[in-house]
Design an enzyme around this catalytic site. Structure first.
Site, mmCIF file in Angstrom:
data_model
loop_
_atom_site.group_PDB
_atom_site.id
_atom_site.type_symbol
_atom_site.label_atom_id
_atom_site.label_comp_id
_atom_site.label_asym_id
_atom_site.label_seq_id
_atom_site.Cartn_x
_atom_site.Cartn_y
_atom_site.Cartn_z
ATOM 1 N N TYR A 94 1.084 -1.241 0.018
ATOM 2 C CA TYR A 94 -0.039 0.088 -0.137
ATOM 3 C C TYR A 94 1.008 1.128 0.068
ATOM 4 O O TYR A 94 0.810 2.112 0.786
ATOM 5 C CB TYR A 94 -0.870 -0.010 1.211
ATOM 6 N N HIS A 180 4.918 -3.247 -12.896
ATOM 7 C CA HIS A 180 6.309 -2.958 -13.112
ATOM 8 C C HIS A 180 6.862 -4.423 -13.859
ATOM 9 O O HIS A 180 6.853 -5.196 -12.967
ATOM 10 C CB HIS A 180 7.091 -2.428 -12.150
ATOM 11 N N GLU A 300 15.152 31.390 -14.599
ATOM 12 C CA GLU A 300 15.623 31.178 -16.086
ATOM 13 C C GLU A 300 15.879 29.673 -16.314
ATOM 14 O O GLU A 300 16.135 29.310 -17.397
ATOM 15 C CB GLU A 300 17.121 32.061 -16.571
ATOM 16 N N GLU A 304 10.788 29.553 -15.345
ATOM 17 C CA GLU A 304 9.988 29.475 -16.532
ATOM 18 C C GLU A 304 9.511 28.133 -17.433
ATOM 19 O O GLU A 304 8.680 28.150 -17.972
ATOM 20 C CB GLU A 304 11.030 30.368 -17.303
HETATM 21 N N1 LIG Z 1 5.419 4.703 -7.329
HETATM 22 C C1 LIG Z 1 5.122 5.198 -8.690
HETATM 23 O O1 LIG Z 1 4.827 6.374 -9.210
HETATM 24 C C2 LIG Z 1 4.856 3.852 -9.418
HETATM 25 C C3 LIG Z 1 4.391 3.888 -10.916
HETATM 26 C C4 LIG Z 1 4.255 2.995 -11.782
HETATM 27 C C5 LIG Z 1 4.514 1.628 -11.198
HETATM 28 N N2 LIG Z 1 5.021 1.664 -10.169
HETATM 29 C C6 LIG Z 1 5.307 0.388 -9.520
HETATM 30 O O2 LIG Z 1 4.333 -0.061 -8.758
HETATM 31 C C7 LIG Z 1 4.902 -0.997 -7.703
HETATM 32 C C8 LIG Z 1 4.711 -0.564 -6.328
HETATM 33 O O3 LIG Z 1 5.244 0.787 -6.180
HETATM 34 P P1 LIG Z 1 4.957 1.875 -4.998
HETATM 35 O O4 LIG Z 1 5.816 3.149 -5.499
HETATM 36 O O5 LIG Z 1 3.523 1.913 -4.922
HETATM 37 O O6 LIG Z 1 5.437 1.116 -3.664
HETATM 38 P P2 LIG Z 1 6.659 1.448 -2.745
HETATM 39 O O7 LIG Z 1 6.368 2.849 -2.188
HETATM 40 O O8 LIG Z 1 7.988 1.162 -3.226
HETATM 41 O O9 LIG Z 1 6.400 0.080 -1.905
HETATM 42 C C9 LIG Z 1 5.630 0.324 -0.673
HETATM 43 C C10 LIG Z 1 4.920 -0.922 -0.383
HETATM 44 O O10 LIG Z 1 6.110 -1.946 -0.006
HETATM 45 C C11 LIG Z 1 5.837 -2.544 1.175
HETATM 46 N N3 LIG Z 1 7.144 -3.125 1.763
HETATM 47 C C12 LIG Z 1 8.489 -2.696 1.495
HETATM 48 N N4 LIG Z 1 9.296 -3.628 2.001
HETATM 49 C C13 LIG Z 1 8.565 -4.647 2.500
HETATM 50 C C14 LIG Z 1 8.868 -5.970 2.859
HETATM 51 N N5 LIG Z 1 10.233 -6.145 3.192
HETATM 52 N N6 LIG Z 1 7.855 -6.736 3.081
HETATM 53 C C15 LIG Z 1 6.579 -6.401 2.977
HETATM 54 N N7 LIG Z 1 6.288 -5.183 2.493
HETATM 55 C C16 LIG Z 1 6.990 -4.424 2.102
HETATM 56 C C17 LIG Z 1 5.432 -1.415 1.840
HETATM 57 O O11 LIG Z 1 4.906 -1.938 3.339
HETATM 58 P P3 LIG Z 1 5.575 -0.878 4.642
HETATM 59 O O12 LIG Z 1 4.650 0.273 4.648
HETATM 60 O O13 LIG Z 1 4.865 -2.106 5.801
HETATM 61 O O14 LIG Z 1 6.804 -0.802 4.716
HETATM 62 C C18 LIG Z 1 4.606 -0.543 1.328
HETATM 63 O O15 LIG Z 1 3.229 -1.098 1.332
HETATM 64 C C19 LIG Z 1 6.397 -1.325 -7.871
HETATM 65 O O16 LIG Z 1 6.345 -2.288 -8.827
HETATM 66 C C20 LIG Z 1 6.473 0.093 -8.845
HETATM 67 O O17 LIG Z 1 7.757 -0.134 -9.674
HETATM 68 C C21 LIG Z 1 5.298 2.621 -9.157
#
Ligand SMILES: NC(=O)c1ccc[n+]([C@@H]2O[C@H](COP(=O)([O-])OP(=O)(O)OC[C@H]3O[C@@H](n4cnc5c(N)ncnc54)[C@H](OP(=O)(O)O)[C@@H]3O)[C@@H](O)[C@H]2O)c1
Length: 404
Positions: A94, A180, A300, A304
């Protein structure tokens, strides 16, 4: 570039029309022919308008290349509800995407549950957004066990780290969804080797999860890439498109997992973030070293660009932006663009190599898997925040009318 010269070429009524926030069109047709306006008027563009009203076009000519694009109009809410009536969408993670996609799915009436670790920040955030423990908020394993479609929206590093626990739960009949291509494409590094008997699909919104949510709430939709890694049921692509619409996409551009991940890693390191930051810094530093004040250098270089010129490029393209500038600005920009391109292209080629051979993936995994990665990242952000250019920017922004 002097704003005076910019103003001189300004054409108020046309400009206002052309830079209106783009609205989600009902149909994708001949996007190249629409490139000069986001809201064509019937008087000015009768041919375009009549083509817009045609529905169901899937093969679009992008500058002479035929590509497949899907549109949300083909998946109204009732059809989505029917299509997913027997599914439980288990959205794991999340963060930015989990938040945006999860709330959009919920608002669309889908049977969606969230899976996050109970001691993490996401658990609290999900509760704040109205997800209820034991009802539609579970720990990761429990959510996966309940889900028919498992949407893996953990951070890319966490997808790799948690894979040994997740993989055995992805039993035949389930679908695995990513936003991704990172984990499966670079499986030699991530160790994410997907089971061979399930559909594996991707919907990658081309923007932050916050934008996924904002556009949805505005009644618009974000552009997303859509791809199939593995089609066991013969329905993988259809399911991916339907899910893409359900999470809030407006248009879905067909691609492959490989192309998605290569272009995404490349773009964010290049023009989207890394490259543009490097350009800003280089230009600003030269101005400062040549005796210009911080405000002049910032205005600049960044103000802008972001407040005036880049939105024009976004709305109508580079040629239109050139046309809206003075002849002096235009002449110099055209002359220098070639030199910048020639100088930067080798850097972009190095970058693409580094993406494709997995060095960027390895670096991301190494850095983002460290237990103290958030602290290290915050230290880097502090360094950026404290650069003179961004401190000057804060002062410049405070003078904008909306900030007074
Ligand atoms: N962000 C963007 O703009 C974007 C755009 C397009 C695609 N994506 C893709 O979407 C996917 C998610 O990206 P995101 O940016 O939304 O997420 P993120 O912020 O990179 O990941 C956050 C989530 O991962 C959990 N997490 C991290 N380490 C963990 C662990 N060891 N065990 C269990 N949970 C863990 C976090 O939970 P906790 O809060 O519990 O740490 C949190 O819910 C990725 O594949 C990314 O490449 C992202």
């Amino acid at each position: 570039m002097a704003s005076r010269s910019f103003n001189r070429s300004w054409k108020p009524p046309l400009v206002r029309q052309l830079i209106s926030p783009p609205v989600q069109r009902r149909t994708i047709v001949g996007l190249t022919s629409l490139s000069r306006t986001s809201r064509p008027s019937a008087t000015l563009y009768p041919a375009v308008l009549s083509r817009q009203q045609a529905r169901g076009v899937k093969s679009i000519d992008f500058a002479g290349h035929k590509e497949t694009v899907y549109e949300r109009e083909d998946w109204p809410r009732e059809k989505l509800l029917e299509y997913f009536k027997n599914d439980t969408l288990a959205l794991i993670g999340y963060g930015s995407q989990g938040h945006g996609q999860g709330l959009n799915l919920r608002d669309n009436g889908m049977n969606v549950i969230i899976g996050v670790r109970k001691n993490g920040a996401s658990w609290k955030e999900a509760q704040q957004d109205g997800w209820v423990p034991g009802t539609n908020l579970f720990d990761v394993d429990e959510a996966i066990s309940k889900g028919t479609i498992v949407m893996n929206l953990l951070s890319d590093a966490a997808q790799s780290e948690t894979w040994p626990a997740i993989k055995p739960q992805l039993t035949k009949g389930k679908t695995l969804y990513f936003s991704h291509g990172f984990s499966p494409v670079f499986k030699d590094l991530t160790k994410v080797d997907v089971p061979t008997d399930i559909d594996v699909i991707l919907v990658a919104p081309k923007g932050s999860g916050r934008t996924v949510r904002t556009l949805f709430r505005e009644g618009r939709g974000i552009n997303s890439s859509v791809a199939v890694f593995q089609d066991v049921t013969g329905k993988a692509e259809e399911k991916a498109v339907a899910l893409g619409v359900a999470v809030g996409s407006g248009y879905l551009y067909k691609t492959t997992f490989e192309k998605e991940v290569y272009s995404d890693l490349y773009g964010e390191r290049g023009c989207l973030m890394g490259g543009i930051h490097g350009m800003f810094l280089a230009q600003y530093e030269v101005l400062r070293e040549r005796g210009h004040s911080p405000s002049e250098a910032f205005n600049e270089t960044v103000e802008e660009a972001t407040q005036s010129l880049y939105p024009l490029i976004g709305a109508n393209g580079m040629d239109w932006m050139y046309a809206a500038c003075s002849t002096t600005a235009r002449r110099g920009a055209i002359d220098w663009s070639g030199r910048f391109k020639d100088t930067l292209k080798p850097v972009f080629n190095d970058l693409y190599d580094s993406v494709k051979d997995g060095r960027e993936t390895q670096r991301s995994l190494d850095f983002n898997s460290q237990p103290d990665y958030r602290e290290k990242y915050e230290k880097e952000m502090k360094e950026i925040r404290e650069l003179e250019i961004w401190r000057a920017g804060k002062a410049v922004r405070s003078l904008r009318p909306e900030n007074q």
